[in-house]
Design an enzyme around this catalytic site. Structure first.
Site, short mmCIF file in Angstrom:
data_model
loop_
_atom_site.label_atom_id
_atom_site.label_comp_id
_atom_site.label_asym_id
_atom_site.label_seq_id
_atom_site.Cartn_x
_atom_site.Cartn_y
_atom_site.Cartn_z
N GLU A 82 0.81 -1.21 0.00
CA GLU A 82 0.00 0.00 0.00
C GLU A 82 0.85 1.28 0.00
OE1 GLU A 82 -3.96 -1.85 2.21
OE2 GLU A 82 -2.65 -0.48 3.32
N GLU A 124 -6.62 -7.59 -1.55
CA GLU A 124 -7.22 -7.55 -0.21
C GLU A 124 -8.66 -7.07 -0.30
OE1 GLU A 124 -5.24 -5.25 2.75
OE2 GLU A 124 -3.23 -5.88 2.13
#
Length: 680
Positions: free
Chosen positions: A160, A317
């Site tokens: 991320e 995710e």
């Protein structure tokens, strides 16, 4: 005859024997005896791919120069023994305590000058040389050791990027910013012109005088601030490229990815990161406050496909139920996780993964749901996880097919950054609000769209929707004008075409570089007060914004009401249409209601020739994937009512075959159609 090389994700799925299914695995949080149970239950659930090692730096390098591979060695071997492949992560998103202790000046600094403390993740300045050296060392060691391990099918770079530390304002970042500016502008005269530094006596005479746009007495220079967003995104991208270069050199043949955040995080240019990956992967989490969050999910899935340039992508995710980081973390209802997963698959994902496999007992994410929850195998979540695994295993034939769309929606991180800087006409004008408004109009009309950046090749699209183009270069505006002139159909949201790439207003007033194609001029922008609405001639209410529009060739489709309810632009054009060449361009000079935008989309469809994917009741999502002579119609019922959808083919997932697809409330279906439908 030569055949094109398959996409790396297609190759991974072939090796797995099905669509990728699994999640983040963090065995370091559990004693070794739990690992055996984990792999047994993974096989029971149909898991075939896990992400390993995302936050394991302090385990594998407990001290500088000291390496401990025992846990990773054991777990990789165990997973491989049980037929579970691995997306092996570089652990660089969470430097260990020894690093921040040895290099306190490598911690990021806020715009107000506060140096952030360790104790979380991404506690590093992206431009600091000590971090680069340490990160390169751990990536080199990891890749050297596991390049040939048979479990590893994918490298996962970092985690991320930019989620927590995208904008660092330390002195190291300041020096790196000056270097970036020298490369971008070459000379100070060009920089001074771009930033408009004669305003407020900011003209620079030496590169060393330039600092980051830290907190100051009044408004910051918008050109400088916009460039700082670009520099910060590029600084993180440089780290991605550095790690990727090491992995490609030391582990050739293994593709790599990084999990991007789509609309969840606006601080990095997702298109730029996606272009540097072999496989595009994203994370997506539902906004708990929004009962129509499934539309936001669809938007992000389409954006992921856009970042992947239409090729297969990986959902890295999402959550089985509640997350841990929103003010109120609402649990998903029974069946919702399945609908979420099928929607991502429908919109181009060739793998469905979760954060995480086993729910943590300790730490900040212990209340984040997982595939194996605190309640264990007796839970509803576990039953749904097993059912999803079985369902995905039966849908392996879908892998590699593509979503086809007749409509494109323009999405641009640079416009997002620019629109939401300080000192705009209205701080309530938010980029994502505009994008979501227009996307919802397409979604509720049953129209699938590709999401692409300005400047993309638009020739194959029957229509293009541009919710917000506040920042638009002359080159990209000319590209849109040629598209319309050649027979395309364009719809543009308010306050568009206004500034160039440096946030300088285009000469001549609004809508700037779109005046020709839209056939109008904007005399004045008229933001509305909080809670203020205006009435349009179709009887609908609009909010946030109005414009005093002067037609210059366009026709008026809707007006602001001529009475006081019409607001500051009363009686003037609110929605316009302009014939330009063989095509048309529409403009909406306010934040129109959902109904008005939906009517506009349907009118645009009638003119441009695009149609809904299928004839389905309101609230039922329909998306088609096609390839190799087959097509697959995905149907997701977001309503509380059972529905039957007429289909021409075989139901391969979700309900029994019959004269149509009978989809229960909250249910899903996938239909293998008799032949790939011809695009209208």
């Amino acid at each position: 005859m030569t055949h094109p090389r398959p996409h790396p994700l297609t190759g991974i799925n072939r090796r797995l024997g099905s669509l990728a299914y699994g999640g983040d695995y963090n065995p370091e949080q559990w004693p070794p005896e739990v690992w055996q149970e984990d792999v047994r239950l993974m096989r029971e659930a149909g898991v075939n791919l896990v992400t390993l090692g995302v936050f394991s730096w302090s385990r594998i390098q407990p001290r500088p120069g000291t390496w401990d591979w025992s846990l990773t060695d054991t777990v990789l071997d165990l997973l491989h023994e049980h037929g579970i492949a691995v997306d092996l992560a570089t652990p660089t998103a969470a430097p260990p305590p020894w690093f921040t202790h040895q290099h306190p000046d490598a911690r990021p600094v806020t715009a107000s000058g506060t140096r952030l403390a360790p104790g979380s993740r991404q506690v590093f300045c992206p431009s600091h040389p000590a971090y680069a050296e340490a990160a390169d060392a751990v990536v080199t060691a990891l890749a050297t050791r596991y390049a040939g391990h048979p479990a590893v099918v994918l490298w996962h770079v970092h985690n991320e990027f930019g989620n927590h530390n995208a904008l660092c304002y330390c002195d190291t970042s300041a020096a790196a910013f000056r270097d970036w500016l020298r490369d971008r502008y070459t000379c100070l005269d060009a920089l001074n012109d771009a930033w408009g530094t004669d305003f407020w006596s900011q003209r620079y005479g030496d590169w060393e005088e330039i600092e980051p746009p830290r907190e100051t007495t009044a408004f910051r220079n918008p050109g400088q601030e916009l460039d700082y967003h670009r520099f910060s995104s590029d600084a993180l991208l440089a780290r991605h490229r550095a790690e990727a270069a090491l992995l490609r050199r030391l582990s050739p043949g293994i593709p790599l990815t990084t999990n991007l955040l789509g609309t969840l995080e606006p601080k990095v240019d997702g298109y730029a990161f996606a272009a540097a990956c072999d496989v595009v992967s994203v994370d997506h989490y539902l906004p708990a406050h929004d009962p129509r969050g499934h539309i936001d999910l669809a938007l992000n899935a389409d954006l992921a496909r856009g970042m992947a340039a239409g090729r297969p992508w990986l959902l890295m995710e999402h959550s089985t139920s509640a997350v841990n980081w929103q003010p109120v973390n609402v649990a998903k209802q029974p069946g919702e996780m399945h609908r979420n997963s099928l929607t991502h698959l429908a919109r181009g994902a060739d793998g469905i993964l979760f954060f995480q496999w086993r729910q943590s007992r300790a730490g900040a994410e212990k209340w984040h749901s997982a595939m194996l929850s605190h309640a264990g195998t007796g839970s509803r979540i576990w039953r749904e996880v097993r059912a999803l695994g079985a369902g995905l295993a039966a849908l392996g034939e879908v892998a590699g097919t593509r979503v086809e769309a007749d409509v494109a929606l323009l999405f641009d991180w640079h416009t997002w950054w620019a629109l939401e800087l300080q000192a705009r006409p209205s701080s309530r004008m938010r980029y994502l609000d505009a994008v979501r408004d227009w996307y919802e109009a397409l979604w509720t009309s049953g129209v699938t769209c590709d999401i692409v950046p300005p400047g993309s090749d638009l020739t194959r699209y029957k229509a293009v929707v541009a919710p917000s183009l506040y920042l638009l270069s002359e080159q990209d505006a000319a590209h849109l004008t040629r598209y319309v002139h050649g027979g395309g159909h364009l719809a543009v949201g308010c306050f568009s075409g206004v500034v160039d790439a440096h946030d300088r207003v285009h000469p001549g007033g609004g809508p700037g570089v779109l005046r020709e194609v839209l056939g109008l001029a904007v005399d004045e922008y008229l933001p509305l007060r909080d809670g203020e609405t205006v009435r349009l001639s179709d009887g609908s209410a609009a909010g946030l914004w109005a414009e005093r529009v002067e037609p210059r060739g366009c026709e008026t489709v809707l007006r602001f009401a001529k009475t006081a309810e019409g607001g500051p632009a009363r009686g003037g054009p609110a929605v316009t249409r302009h014939s330009h060449g063989a095509g048309s361009a529409w403009y909406v000079a306010t934040r129109a209601s959902a109904g008005t935008l939906r009517d506009l989309v349907r009118g645009l469809g009638g003119e441009a020739g695009f149609r809904p994917v299928a004839d389905v009741p309101e609230g039922v999502e329909a998306v088609r994937r096609a390839g190799d002579g087959h097509s697959y119609l995905f149907l997701v019922n977001h309503t509380d009512t059972d529905v039957t959808v007429p289909v021409g083919g075989t139901v391969i997932h979700g309900c029994a075959a019959g004269p149509g697809a009978a989809i229960p409330a909250g249910g899903t279906a996938v239909v293998r159609e008799e032949a790939a439908p011809r695009r209208s």
